[in-house]
Structures are given as structure tokens and as C-alpha cells.
Design an enzyme around this catalytic site. Sequence first.
Site, short mmCIF file in Angstrom:
data_model
loop_
_atom_site.label_atom_id
_atom_site.label_comp_id
_atom_site.label_asym_id
_atom_site.label_seq_id
_atom_site.Cartn_x
_atom_site.Cartn_y
_atom_site.Cartn_z
N ASP A 130 -1.17 1.47 -4.46
CA ASP A 130 -1.92 0.46 -4.83
C ASP A 130 -3.33 0.91 -5.24
OD1 ASP A 130 -2.52 0.67 -2.23
OD2 ASP A 130 -3.30 -1.35 -1.91
N ASP A 168 -5.72 2.24 -3.75
CA ASP A 168 -7.15 2.28 -2.87
C ASP A 168 -7.32 3.30 -1.86
OD1 ASP A 168 -5.01 1.52 -1.27
OD2 ASP A 168 -5.87 -0.49 -0.66
N ASP A 193 -2.67 6.42 -3.59
CA ASP A 193 -1.35 5.60 -3.10
C ASP A 193 -1.31 4.42 -4.18
OD1 ASP A 193 -3.11 3.84 -2.71
OD2 ASP A 193 -2.50 3.15 -0.67
N SER A 246 0.80 -1.14 -0.11
CA SER A 246 0.05 0.02 -0.07
C SER A 246 0.81 1.29 0.01
CB SER A 246 -0.94 -0.21 1.16
OG SER A 246 -1.75 1.01 1.10
O1 LIG Z 1 -2.85 0.01 4.18
P1 LIG Z 1 -4.09 0.10 3.21
O2 LIG Z 1 -4.35 0.97 2.23
O3 LIG Z 1 -3.85 -1.43 2.47
O4 LIG Z 1 -5.26 -0.13 4.08
C1 LIG Z 1 -5.37 -1.20 5.20
O5 LIG Z 1 -4.91 -0.44 6.45
C2 LIG Z 1 -5.70 0.56 6.87
C3 LIG Z 1 -5.07 0.99 8.23
O6 LIG Z 1 -5.05 -0.09 8.99
P2 LIG Z 1 -4.43 0.20 10.55
O7 LIG Z 1 -4.82 1.30 11.14
O8 LIG Z 1 -4.63 -1.30 11.15
O9 LIG Z 1 -2.64 0.14 10.07
C4 LIG Z 1 -7.14 -0.13 7.16
O10 LIG Z 1 -7.83 1.18 7.51
C5 LIG Z 1 -7.60 -0.64 5.81
O11 LIG Z 1 -8.84 -1.02 5.91
C6 LIG Z 1 -6.72 -1.79 5.42
O12 LIG Z 1 -7.21 -2.25 4.21
MG LIG Z 2 -3.24 1.29 -0.39
#
Ligand SMILES: O=P([O-])(O)O[C@H]1O[C@H](COP(=O)(O)O)[C@@H](O)[C@H](O)[C@H]1O
Ligand SMILES: [Mg+2]
Length: 575
Positions: A307, A309, A305, A146
Site C-alpha cells: 500500500d 506507505d 510495501d 499493508s
Molecule cells: O502496517 P502498516 O504499514 O499499515 O502500519 C501500521 O502498523 C504499524 C505497526 O504497528 P504494530 O507494531 O502495532 O503492528 C504502525 O507502526 C503504523 O503506524 C500503522 O499504520
Molecule cells: Mg503499509
Amino acid sequence: MSWKETYQSWIKRDDLEPSLKEELTELEGQDSKLEEAFYAPMEFGTAGMRGVMGPGINRMNIYTVRQATEGLANFMDELDDKTKQRGVAISFDSRYHSKEFAHEAAHVLGAHHIPSFVFDDMRPTPELSYTVRHLKTYAGIMITASHNPKQYNGYKIYGPDGGQMPPTESDKITDYIRKVTDIFDVPVAKEQVLRQNGLMTLIGENVDEAYLDEVKQITINPELIREYGADMKLIYTPLHGTGKVLGNRALQNAGFSDFTMVPEQATADPEFITTPFPNPEFAQTFDLAIKLGKKQKADLLVATDPDADRLGAAVRQPDGEYQLLTGNQMAALMLNYILTAREENGTLPANAVAVKSIVSSELATKIAEAHGTKMVNVLTGFKFIADQIQSYETTKAHTFMFGFEESYGYLIKPFVRDKDAIQGIVMLAEIAAYYRKQGKTLYDGIQDLFKTYGYYAEKTISKDFPGVDGKTQMANLMTKFREEQPAAFADQPVVALEDFEKQLTTYSDGTSEKIALPTSNVLKYQLKDGTWIAIRPSGTEPKIKFYIGTSADNNEAAQQKVADFEKAIDRFIVA
Ligand SMILES: O=P([O-])(O)O[C@H]1O[C@H](COP(=O)(O)O)[C@@H](O)[C@H](O)[C@H]1O
Ligand SMILES: [Mg+2]
């Protein structure tokens, strides 16, 4: 096995992948670094497995990728043959080793006679989620870390509904992964053989087109775009990642033709040379976009970002400067527009629902309620939003309108079951056109919402706790908050404490109530004036996150309250 024994078992191998061997040799004698790499296997967190690349069982490398995939394959071996033959869709981002890991995963699946459908080049996470549904595969794998810095990579697993696997399923897969004890002995098939036997198929343009056709359905008011969007100046930066493959095409299809991609950042670069922390939550990711924006007098800047999303945005102000919007603000604008526009054109269903995480703004709840729409709260992790959508599909109790989390993640239409910044760009651009028609900007739009619903302000504060010790420190801090139970923050009394680990809300009068969500290490304090403060260890990075959500009669007062609560949190931590 102790970390030293595990380390020994790696260093003594002659057949260790040469670059990993080299790195390991360089680390010789650096015990704390070695311990970190070898003390425990990688865990599945909020978004699958994520970590630094390098040698070790706690690192992302071909062996840990093979191990994870072997676990998934062993799990799929127990399905009936027809289900197993649906196979796995695989995509990857622009990072070092991402493509290699994606292909390794396909080779492991192939050794189990599980077909894989691998993208011919990098593609966004939301497209992978879509692909699982579109090709009706049983699972999906996305190789990405990500928005993390370049040293990281990761492995997200998707289930048949296109959502990241929720805890019950991912725990099962984790059990299977843990059973793969010899990570050097995972069978891998040869790519050429798999390609010949139809067990590994490359996919690309056809899926892109199908996905982009779906994205066209995002637009609510095409006429508005024709009149006020076509000549609106947009700048888009994919931050060196996958967004560049589809972001521009999506905008073009929707009728936005006056946009420029930030040229320096429209290259797939695993160094993320212009933006070492490619996270649109950070203002610095907008530096180049702002520079270009000022030159072109662009109305709106958007960033995704690596990826694609997460989506961030900045709006041109009358003085020519750019104002960044927060994830919560963008979500409020999107939800408000979707519900208002659908009310106006008579397509807002009576059983409309929106879904957000428990650490996201309550402004959205107010907006939803004002439009007779139910707001459902779930734990952090878009998989929980996807889970809700899946349940609505079965029960037909609700019609999904919008899902979001404060960390810059939004989903408009459920043909994707993860946050989708490509959908987000198109929607946000339409909303910008909507305000433009009224001689306003998105920033004015958010001020309008504040005027109607109250001045909401939120802040997410992250505190880093790296390394082996970091884990203990984070655990200690969570224990401190649980055991010392602050009675107030900045003179605002705590009226309830929601402990999502104990699944219990305790009120200040001593009564309590069960929380109907899966268990999770999160604390949320409700204060007398309606402010909430939440604390949780991140599931993707070595950090504790503090979230503050408050409101007041005007902007300044709301910002001041946030600052006061932040200080109060800091005081409690050091006390
Ligand atoms: O990092 P991404 O964009 O893949 O996003 C991932 O991590 C984020 C942060 O998670 P945490 O607060 O546990 O670090 C989450 O909100 C999200 O749903 C998850 O897909
Ligand atoms: Mg991402």
C-alpha cells in the site's frame, strides 16, 4: 453467543456468499480453526481492522466489511447534513477482494445516502489520506493489509484531517460497529443506482495529478538533482502493489530519469508470488532488486510495501554488494538532510518540530536538538503523528518538519497525514544525490552521522503468538515483565520503567512521574548506559515486539550490545 452458536448461524444460511459457504463447508469438523474464525469480532488495532480473509466474524469478508461500514454510516447519520454530505473517499490495494470490499463499502454508505468517491483502480494509502483532505470528504477508507502476507486484508478508517482515526474517535466508531448485531442484514444499495444518483463517483487521474503536484514540493534543492541526480542509477520495486501507479511518476517529476522498476514485481499480484512477505523490513524483499541492481550497477535500490506507505532502501557499496538501511537510519538521514538543507537556505523556522514514536531511534532526537528543533514522542501508530500535526495547525505553536517511526514509515510534508513512501522515495533519492556530490553514498552518510552523534544501533524483534491461545500467551508475557520487573539486562541496571498502560514512569529510587500520553500496553525500560528496551503486543499482527535502542563508541560495540541485550531478553522470557 458461543463461537459454536455463531458458527451455526453462518453455516445454516442458504444465502451465504458462495465462496465463503464453500470455505466454511471445507472447515467442517476443524474446531480449532472454526473457533478462531468465530470466537470474537475483529478488533480495531494500531491501523484499523486487519485479519485473515475467510468466513467468520473474526475474518475479513464482505459481511465484516459491511458491518464496519454500517457502523461508520450510522455514526455519520448523526452528523449535520452538510457534514454528512461531504462523504467518504475510498481506495484499495492489489489484494484478493480489495476492490470488492471497497465497492461493498460504497454500497453500504450509499444506502445511507452518503456519497462515496472510489478510486477506479488500486492506489497507495498515502494518496487516500491526501484525497480526504483534497476532496474535503468527512472520512476515508483504505482497504489493505499493508505488508502482511496474501491471506490478509484490512480496513483503515481516516478522519476529516486525513489521519487514521485516533483512539477517541475510533472507539466511538467501534461502538457503532458493535451495535450492528445482524451482519447479514446490512442494507446495500445497487451500484448502478448510486452511480446515476451521484452517490458513488469514480476518481483517479485528476487526484493523482493533484497529489503528484504536491509531491513536487518535497524537493529542497532541484539544482542538486539536476547535477547529481539525473544520471544516478535507481531501481524501484513496488512489491506487486500500489506504488507502481505513482512511484515512477514521482521520481520522474523530481528529475530522476535513470531508474528501472523491477519488472517481475511491477505487476499487481495478490499472490505476491515473488515475495510472500512483502514487507521492506525483511531483507528478502530486496532479492530481485539486488539481482537487477548488480546487473545495472545501480547506486540505490528502493522498495515500497503493497500500500506504499512503508519504504526500504539498499545502497551499493564499493565492492558491488548492497547494504540495507534500517528504518531508523533512513529516518536519521532524512531528518538530518531536511534540517541541514533548510538551515542552509534560510527556511528553517524557529519553531520547527519533528515527531517520532516512543520505540524509534534516539539518534533522531540528537540530530533534531543539534538543529534547534524540538523532538516530540508519541505512541506507535502514525495516527498519533497525524494528531500532532493537526494540533500544530490549530495552535501554530510548531512547524512540522518530519515525522517517522522505526517500522519504515516517514512523512515529509503534511499534505498527507499518514506515512508516505512516495514522498519518501523522492526525498531519499535527493539525499543520495547530495552525498553523491561529495563522492559518498547514503551508507557513508549514516556513518558520518554516527561519527558526529555516536554509533546508534537498534533492533526490533518479533515473536509470533498465533491463534486464540496466542492472545493469552501474549498477555501472560506482558504480565511477567510487569510483575517480575527485571532489575537489569545484560548487567546494565534498569534506572526507570515507563509503563504506558499505567501512564507512569517509576525510577529506581522509588519516585515516579506521570506520562502524558494516552494509555497503551507498552513497557519501556531505561538502562543506566542510556539503552532503552521496549515491549508491546503488535496492534496489527499476532506478535509481541521487542525493541532495543543503544549506542556505543563504534559500530561493532553497538552491534555487540544489541546482541547482548537480545540474549538477555530471551533469558528473561524463559526464566
Ligand atoms: O502496517 P502498516 O504499514 O499499515 O502500519 C501500521 O502498523 C504499524 C505497526 O504497528 P504494530 O507494531 O502495532 O503492528 C504502525 O507502526 C503504523 O503506524 C500503522 O499504520
Ligand atoms: Mg503499509
